[in-house]
Every structure is written in structure tokens, then in C-alpha cells.
Design a protein around this motif. Structure first.
Motif, mmCIF file in Angstrom:
data_model
loop_
_atom_site.group_PDB
_atom_site.id
_atom_site.type_symbol
_atom_site.label_atom_id
_atom_site.label_comp_id
_atom_site.label_asym_id
_atom_site.label_seq_id
_atom_site.Cartn_x
_atom_site.Cartn_y
_atom_site.Cartn_z
ATOM 1 N N GLY A 231 8.481 85.783 56.877
ATOM 2 C CA GLY A 231 8.125 87.153 56.539
ATOM 3 C C GLY A 231 6.811 87.302 55.812
ATOM 4 N N GLU A 232 6.190 86.178 55.414
ATOM 5 C CA GLU A 232 4.908 86.241 54.725
ATOM 6 C C GLU A 232 3.782 85.818 55.670
ATOM 7 N N PRO A 233 2.616 86.457 55.586
ATOM 8 C CA PRO A 233 1.492 86.042 56.428
ATOM 9 C C PRO A 233 0.988 84.664 56.008
ATOM 10 N N VAL A 234 0.418 83.946 56.958
ATOM 11 C CA VAL A 234 -0.128 82.624 56.666
ATOM 12 C C VAL A 234 -1.368 82.785 55.794
ATOM 13 N N ASP A 235 -1.451 81.973 54.751
ATOM 14 C CA ASP A 235 -2.615 82.032 53.864
ATOM 15 C C ASP A 235 -3.872 81.659 54.654
ATOM 16 N N PRO A 236 -4.912 82.500 54.632
ATOM 17 C CA PRO A 236 -6.142 82.184 55.399
ATOM 18 C C PRO A 236 -6.748 80.842 55.024
ATOM 19 N N TRP A 237 -6.537 80.400 53.783
ATOM 20 C CA TRP A 237 -7.128 79.120 53.372
ATOM 21 C C TRP A 237 -6.568 77.973 54.209
ATOM 22 N N LEU A 238 -5.291 78.047 54.578
ATOM 23 C CA LEU A 238 -4.678 76.982 55.375
ATOM 24 C C LEU A 238 -5.205 76.949 56.801
ATOM 25 N N LEU A 239 -5.770 78.043 57.283
ATOM 26 C CA LEU A 239 -6.254 78.114 58.662
ATOM 27 C C LEU A 239 -7.708 77.695 58.796
ATOM 28 N N GLN A 240 -8.383 77.398 57.696
ATOM 29 C CA GLN A 240 -9.784 77.012 57.733
ATOM 30 C C GLN A 240 -9.920 75.532 58.083
ATOM 31 N N ALA A 241 -10.744 75.227 59.082
ATOM 32 C CA ALA A 241 -11.017 73.831 59.432
ATOM 33 C C ALA A 241 -11.833 73.192 58.313
ATOM 34 N N ARG A 242 -11.551 71.919 58.028
ATOM 35 C CA ARG A 242 -12.229 71.263 56.922
ATOM 36 C C ARG A 242 -12.098 69.744 57.072
ATOM 37 N N PRO A 243 -13.033 68.982 56.509
ATOM 38 C CA PRO A 243 -12.846 67.525 56.451
ATOM 39 C C PRO A 243 -11.869 67.169 55.351
ATOM 40 N N LEU A 244 -11.072 66.113 55.574
ATOM 41 C CA LEU A 244 -10.101 65.650 54.596
ATOM 42 C C LEU A 244 -10.220 64.140 54.438
ATOM 43 N N ARG A 245 -9.696 63.657 53.322
ATOM 44 C CA ARG A 245 -9.543 62.223 53.093
ATOM 45 C C ARG A 245 -8.063 61.944 52.913
ATOM 46 N N VAL A 246 -7.498 61.087 53.756
ATOM 47 C CA VAL A 246 -6.065 60.802 53.709
ATOM 48 C C VAL A 246 -5.846 59.326 53.406
ATOM 49 N N GLY A 247 -4.734 59.040 52.717
ATOM 50 C CA GLY A 247 -4.358 57.667 52.435
ATOM 51 C C GLY A 247 -5.151 57.063 51.287
ATOM 52 N N GLY A 248 -5.166 55.721 51.253
ATOM 53 C CA GLY A 248 -5.860 54.988 50.207
ATOM 54 C C GLY A 248 -7.281 54.647 50.600
ATOM 55 N N ARG A 249 -8.007 54.073 49.635
ATOM 56 C CA ARG A 249 -9.403 53.654 49.842
ATOM 57 C C ARG A 249 -10.240 54.807 50.390
ATOM 58 N N ARG A 250 -10.132 55.973 49.754
ATOM 59 C CA ARG A 250 -10.758 57.170 50.303
ATOM 60 C C ARG A 250 -12.280 57.158 50.218
ATOM 61 N N SER A 251 -12.868 56.186 49.502
ATOM 62 C CA SER A 251 -14.331 56.112 49.475
ATOM 63 C C SER A 251 -14.897 55.511 50.749
ATOM 64 N N THR A 252 -14.099 54.697 51.435
ATOM 65 C CA THR A 252 -14.598 54.041 52.654
ATOM 66 C C THR A 252 -13.679 54.232 53.849
ATOM 67 N N ALA A 253 -12.554 54.913 53.679
ATOM 68 C CA ALA A 253 -11.597 55.060 54.775
ATOM 69 C C ALA A 253 -10.896 56.403 54.645
ATOM 70 N N GLY A 254 -10.138 56.742 55.684
ATOM 71 C CA GLY A 254 -9.320 57.947 55.628
ATOM 72 C C GLY A 254 -10.023 59.229 56.014
ATOM 73 N N GLY A 255 -11.264 59.153 56.490
ATOM 74 C CA GLY A 255 -11.970 60.369 56.892
ATOM 75 C C GLY A 255 -11.297 61.012 58.096
ATOM 76 N N ALA A 256 -11.009 62.305 58.009
ATOM 77 C CA ALA A 256 -10.322 63.015 59.087
ATOM 78 C C ALA A 256 -10.805 64.454 59.125
ATOM 79 N N LEU A 257 -10.566 65.099 60.250
ATOM 80 C CA LEU A 257 -10.877 66.511 60.418
ATOM 81 C C LEU A 257 -9.569 67.281 60.515
ATOM 82 N N TYR A 258 -9.437 68.314 59.707
ATOM 83 C CA TYR A 258 -8.237 69.152 59.675
ATOM 84 C C TYR A 258 -8.496 70.432 60.442
ATOM 85 N N ASP A 259 -7.571 70.776 61.323
ATOM 86 C CA ASP A 259 -7.677 72.019 62.091
ATOM 87 C C ASP A 259 -6.280 72.597 62.219
ATOM 88 N N ALA A 260 -6.143 73.910 62.012
ATOM 89 C CA ALA A 260 -4.833 74.549 62.013
ATOM 90 C C ALA A 260 -4.857 75.786 62.897
#
Length: 246
Positions: free
Chosen positions: A175-204
């Protein structure tokens, strides 16, 4: 980039990695992106702090992200226990299939014993999706400890150069609209060693909730329920039961 989605280490064994992106990892990566954009929530103005709490401490649920080449291994599926050959990865026998043989089968490739799944996520096929790296363990002063090595496993990118895609659901309150912030594409860092690994692109994408199709059960006559998280099954009176209410 490679993604070190570490699991709890066992003794001196290498730190293993999840074969998927758990919802908690997705939630943490998005929360880190929010903090990088707006600053720590405890130092933000009340409106921004409420926004953070609504996204990451409220009723928004972050589900697991799975690669299309992987799946959850159900408890009803038998697979080769030792897998001495790579082709053993392709063998499976589902005990929930009404047409299966009553005898517990052996692996078609090696003839070895089989064991049921434990709800883990695995890739299917002979391609190796895991990379293993060994590093020198550091002490409290960030200096190499003599004779001590640290081994970590991680998901590697695909060999064909195509981006590895993990897909899942973020469920917002009904019943609630999706927060616009969650729909914005953005780069993310996932997992450990985020300085050299885990680079990903988020799209919703904003999708409606899936609707059940009762006609499917009528035509097929058999329903197999696969759970990706624990469930509490109760009857009409709220008492525990071993199967869901039809």
C-alpha cells in the motif's frame, strides 16, 4: 570485480564465500551508499534520519540476489556427495517428483553415494565460478606475520566477459509507494575487501507483487513448495503443522 561474500570460517580452512548475495549484504551496501551520499544518520537532520530508518530499519525487506546459473538446492534433491569429477555437478534427483523411483539413486557419473541438499545456493554446470587467493596474514601493527597465510575464496567475473547478473526482490510495505531512492541506479561495493573487490552496479525496477494463479494448480494437480527462508506453518487454530493449508 570479484566478490568476497565470506562465510564463517571453520578452523584453519579457507574462508569460503556465498554463491549468492544475501539480502543482508545488499541492505548493508545500500546503507553504505546512503551514508556516503548524506552522511551518518545520527548526524543528519531529523527528516534524513527518518528516511534512513524507514529504508534500513523499518519494514522494507531485502531478499537474496541469485545468479541465473545458480539456484537453491532443496532438501528433497539428492546430489553426488563427493563429486570426484566435474560432471558430477550436473547430477540431481528430486525426491518430491511423484514419478521418481523409490530407490535412492547413485550418481550417474561416478556411481557414488548421494546426499540431500541443505538449502545452500550452488552453481550448476562444469564451469568454475570460484577464485581462491592466498595472502599474508597481518598482525596488529599491519605487519606480515611470519609463517601465517590467509586464504579467501570469492566469486569471480564470468570468463566470457559478460557481466555477472544477480537478481532478487526488495519488498516494500503493502500500500505504500516505492521510495524513489531505491529506484536510482548507483555503483555499490558488496562483500569484503571493498577497496579492491566487490564493485557492482545496482539497478532496480518497480514491479507489482506477483499474483498467484489458482488455475495452475487445478491443471497440474501437484504443488511443490520451495522455500528460500525458514517458514512457520500453522493450521487454522494456530497450531504447528508439517504442511501448508491448502
Amino acid at each position: 570485480q570479484i566478490a568476497a561474500l565470506g562465510r564463517r570460517p571453520r578452523g584453519t580452512a579457507p574462508v569460503d564465500t556465498h554463491r549468492h548475495i544475501p539480502g543482508s549484504v545488499l541492505r548493508g551496501a545500500l546503507a553504505a551508499s546512503w551514508i556516503a551520499q548524506y552522511g551518518p544518520p545520527q548526524q543528519a537532520d531529523p527528516a534524513a534520519r527518518d528516511h534512513f530508518l524507514r529504508l534500513f530499519e523499518g519494514q522494507v525487506r531485502y531478499g537474496p540476489l541469485l545468479d541465473a546459473d545458480s539456484d537453491v538446492v532443496p532438501l528433497s534433491v539428492l546430489r553426488c556427495k563427493y563429486r570426484p569429477e566435474k560432471e558430477c555437478e550436473q547430477f540431481s534427483c528430486d525426491q518430491a517428483d511423484p514419478g521418481r523411483s523409490a530407490r535412492q539413486p547413485e550418481c550417474d557419473t561416478c556411481g557414488g553415494r548421494t546426499q540431500s541438499g541443505r538449502g545452500e545456493v550452488e552453481f550448476f554446470g562444469v564451469d568454475d565460478h570460484i577464485v581462491q587467493e592466498t595472502h599474508v596474514r597481518l598482525d596488529e601493527r599491519e605487519r606480515a606475520e611470519e609463517g601465517l597465510l590467509f586464504t579467501r575464496r570469492a566469486l569471480r567475473p564470468r570468463r566470457d566477459g559478460v557481466r555477472r547478473v544477480f537478481t532478487g526482490r526488495i519488498v516494500t510495505p503493502p500500500g505504500e509507494p516505492v521510495d524513489p531512492w531505491l529506484l536510482q541506479a548507483r555503483p555499490l561495493r558488496v562483500g569484503g575487501r571493498r577497496s579492491t573487490a566487490g564493485g557492482a552496479l545496482y539497478d532496480a525496477e518497480d514491479l507489482p507483487a506477483p499474483a498467484p494463479d489458482p488455475a495452475f494448480l487445478v491443471t497440474k494437480g501437484c504443488l511443490i513448495v520451495r522455500l528460500i527462508s525458514p517458514a512457520f506453518l500453522v493450521d487454522a487454530a494456530g497450531r504447528p503443522t508439517s504442511r501448508p493449508d491448502t
